[in-house]
Scaffold this active site. Structure first.
Site, PDB file in Angstrom:
ATOM      1  N   HIS A 157       5.098   1.686  -0.065  1.00 12.11           N
ATOM      2  CA  HIS A 157       4.152   2.292   0.960  1.00 12.11           C
ATOM      3  C   HIS A 157       5.263   2.413   1.990  1.00 12.11           C
ATOM      4  CE1 HIS A 157       0.199   1.903  -0.689  1.00 12.11           C
ATOM      5  NE2 HIS A 157       0.916   1.213  -1.570  1.00 12.11           N
ATOM      6  N   ASP A 364       8.515   5.026   9.759  1.00  8.43           N
ATOM      7  CA  ASP A 364       7.299   4.586   9.080  1.00  8.43           C
ATOM      8  C   ASP A 364       7.069   5.129   7.715  1.00  8.43           C
ATOM      9  OD1 ASP A 364       4.919   3.272   8.815  1.00  8.43           O
ATOM     10  OD2 ASP A 364       4.143   3.710  10.746  1.00  8.43           O
TER      11      ASP A 364
HETATM   12  O1  F6P Z   1       3.836  -1.108   3.761  1.00 12.51           O
HETATM   13  C1  F6P Z   1       3.023  -0.986   4.509  1.00 12.51           C
HETATM   14  C2  F6P Z   1       2.061  -2.277   4.750  1.00 12.51           C
HETATM   15  O2  F6P Z   1       1.884  -2.748   3.604  1.00 12.51           O
HETATM   16  C3  F6P Z   1       0.954  -1.764   5.564  1.00 12.51           C
HETATM   17  O3  F6P Z   1       0.031  -1.561   4.587  1.00 12.51           O
HETATM   18  C4  F6P Z   1       0.752  -2.919   6.343  1.00 12.51           C
HETATM   19  O4  F6P Z   1       0.582  -2.458   7.489  1.00 12.51           O
HETATM   20  C5  F6P Z   1       1.964  -3.872   6.217  1.00 12.51           C
HETATM   21  O5  F6P Z   1       2.921  -3.176   5.360  1.00 12.51           O
HETATM   22  C6  F6P Z   1       1.620  -5.183   5.630  1.00 12.51           C
HETATM   23  O6  F6P Z   1       1.335  -6.262   6.598  1.00 12.51           O
HETATM   24  P1  F6P Z   1       0.987  -7.467   6.328  1.00 12.51           P
HETATM   25  O7  F6P Z   1       2.363  -8.184   6.340  1.00 12.51           O
HETATM   26  O8  F6P Z   1       0.283  -7.786   7.702  1.00 12.51           O
HETATM   27  O9  F6P Z   1       0.446  -7.649   5.113  1.00 12.51           O
END
Ligand code: F6P
Length: 490
Positions: A157, A364
């Site tokens: 992602h 991003d």
């Molecule tokens: O890769 C992006 C992501 O998985 C988003 O979904 C999210 O914003 C972040 O990374 C994960 O964040 P967290 O550490 O709060 O799970």
């Protein structure tokens, strides 16, 4: 197909609960409909969990959600350590922020191995595994080591950076080699995929043909699947949410002022400092805008125990205070700065309220807030999106006002232009963006990835042992079914 989706963070279908994380929020509706089992962290840790995975199971649509307590001894090294203090900064091209201890990598691998063992519980002959994101780069290799020959896909992602940047991550070679256990490796953009293939070619010396790489695991396909949203559903939600008390209170508070909105986790990748500086610069360059425009910045706190995040939280709070002190009046505040989270429903309504949406990350993977902001608009008088050209979403949302988030003055000018854009131009840009959103929905993304995964698996050599006999799950594996009531074990 018996689909098993894996991610670190999972989402529960509880109305009006604040949503954390783009991935979890995006996956929830499609996983719910698909009947898949979605496996992830419960957010709790457990002593001695290395030996016995403990899962809390609850119904999720036609499928189920399985939340695991992760091993206490390794959780910190895995989540705050290797995943978020080595991989996250590197994947966003911030190698200067990499901070890891030698034990962190060990913990990361332990948690990946733990998850692999836990997944064996859900394996059936027709199972397809789909692993999400950078927390589990090595999960496919751990599953293969346990004898799994089923299709295993992986989707990243975040961005994937240039080969020299990923070379700054300790154990990068071993990790990328482990990723080749996946049949299909999906990326958000062409740049990410090209960077990954460049590393495989130059650093690992592997042969690649049409995106298919051959390694000791057999063949793996690398391809691009830009993640989408459900624009129609979001639009409906936004239209309904305008009567929500939080949304109508915001409207009433504006007194004819125009509003810009930003919604982000407090993360150095989101470009929040630059954005606040640009707003500050705009008010200095165009003082006539004072009292006529303001910014609502929702900034949910995230990963606060990591030094870089703690420092950013303090820096932002101070900066917002300075800007408000500099430009504010007794009856007017330029920036409303909130550290609380909102439910999807309220957010949809908030996105429909202002005149400008500002999404300006330094880097991003996709940024679904940008897509949701566009989908939430009223077609009769849509608002303007100011978007960083370094967000994956910029590839599709190129009818937004694209900005370079490092150019503070350029951003300041773009925000001012957005506030005064005529309706005809707003409509034209918005319609162009909606057409793109409708062409690349989350439902389509889900189907496209799974189709490509089945194809990649059938074409790769990993399919040779697919017809192995799958044993029953080990007796006494501690699972607790919670049902669909949403009740949680304490
Ligand atoms: O890769 C992006 C992501 O998985 C988003 O979904 C999210 O914003 C972040 O990374 C994960 O964040 P967290 O550490 O709060 O799970």
């Amino acid at each position: 197909m018996n689909l098993v989706v894996v991610s670190n963070r999972v989402a529960r279908a509880i109305a009006n609960e604040p949503m954390t994380g783009g991935l979890a929020a995006a996956l929830l509706p499609v996983v719910e409909k698909s009947g898949a089992i979605w496996v992830g962290s419960s957010g709790r840790v457990r002593e001695g969990a290395q030996k016995e995975p403990f899962a809390e199971i609850e119904a999720l649509g036609a499928g189920a959600l399985a939340m695991l307590d992760l091993p206490a001894a390794h959780y910190g090294g895995y989540y705050e350590g290797f995943a978020n203090s080595a991989l996250w900064p590197a994947l966003h091209s911030r190698s200067d922020l990499i901070r890891v201890s030698p034990d962190d990598y060990q913990s990361y691998r332990e948690v990946n191995a733990f998850m692999a063992r836990a997944l064996m519980r859900f394996r059936k002959p027709e199972t397809v595994f789909w692993v999400q994101d950078y927390h589990f780069l090595a999960l496919g290799a751990e599953l293969r080591d346990l004898g799994v020959r089923h299709p295993i896909g992986f989707f990243l992602h975040t961005p994937w950076p240039a080969r020299t940047v990923i070379g700054g991550v300790p154990h990068h070679r071993e990790l990328v080699e482990a990723m080749l256990a996946y049949d299909l490796i999906g990326f958000q953009t062409d740049d990410d995929c090209d960077n990954f293939l460049g590393y495989l070619r130059s650093d690992l010396g592997l042969p690649i043909e049409n995106g298919v790489v051959t390694s000791r695991y057999g063949k793996s396909r690398c391809a691009v699947f830009p993640i989408g949203i459900d624009p129609e559903k979001f639009a409906l939600q936004a239209a309904r949410a305008v009567s929500h008390p939080d949304v109508s209170r915001l409207r009433r508070s504006l007194n004819g002022e125009k509003l810009a909105i930003g919604v982000d986790r407090v993360d150095y990748t989101k470009g929040l400092v630059n954005r606040i500086e640009a707003f500050d610069r705009m008010l200095t360059m165009q003082p006539q805008l004072k009292r006529t425009v303001s910014l609502l910045q929702i900034a949910t706190l995230s990963r606060g125990t990591i030094e870089a995040y703690g420092n950013l939280q303090s820096e932002l709070a101070q900066l917002v205070g300075e800007v408000n002190g500099r430009h504010g009046e007794a009856d007017w505040t330029p920036i409303r700065y909130l550290n609380k989270g909102f439910s999807q429903t309220v957010l949809a309504g908030l996105y429909r309220t202002p005149h400008v949406g500002i999404v300006t990350p330094l880097h991003d993977g996709m940024n679904l807030v940008a897509k949701e902001y566009v989908a939430a608009q009223n077609p009769a008088h849509p608002c303007v999106l100011v978007l960083s050209k370094f967000a994956g979403a910029a590839n599709e949302l190129d009818a937004s006002l694209l900005v370079n988030p490092h150019d503070i003055e350029g951003m300041a000018r773009a925000i001012a232009v957005a506030f005064s854009m005529p309706l005809a131009e707003r409509r034209m840009r918005w319609e162009a963006m909606m057409t793109k959103l409708r062409a690349g929905t989350i439902q389509q993304w889900f189907v496209d990835f799974l189709d490509a995964l089945q194809d990649a698996h059938a074409a790769g050599e990993k399919s040779d042992a697919i017809d192995e006999v799958v044993p029953d799950p080990p007796a006494g594996w501690p699972l607790r079914s919670v049902g669909s009531t949403g009740a949680r074990r304490q």
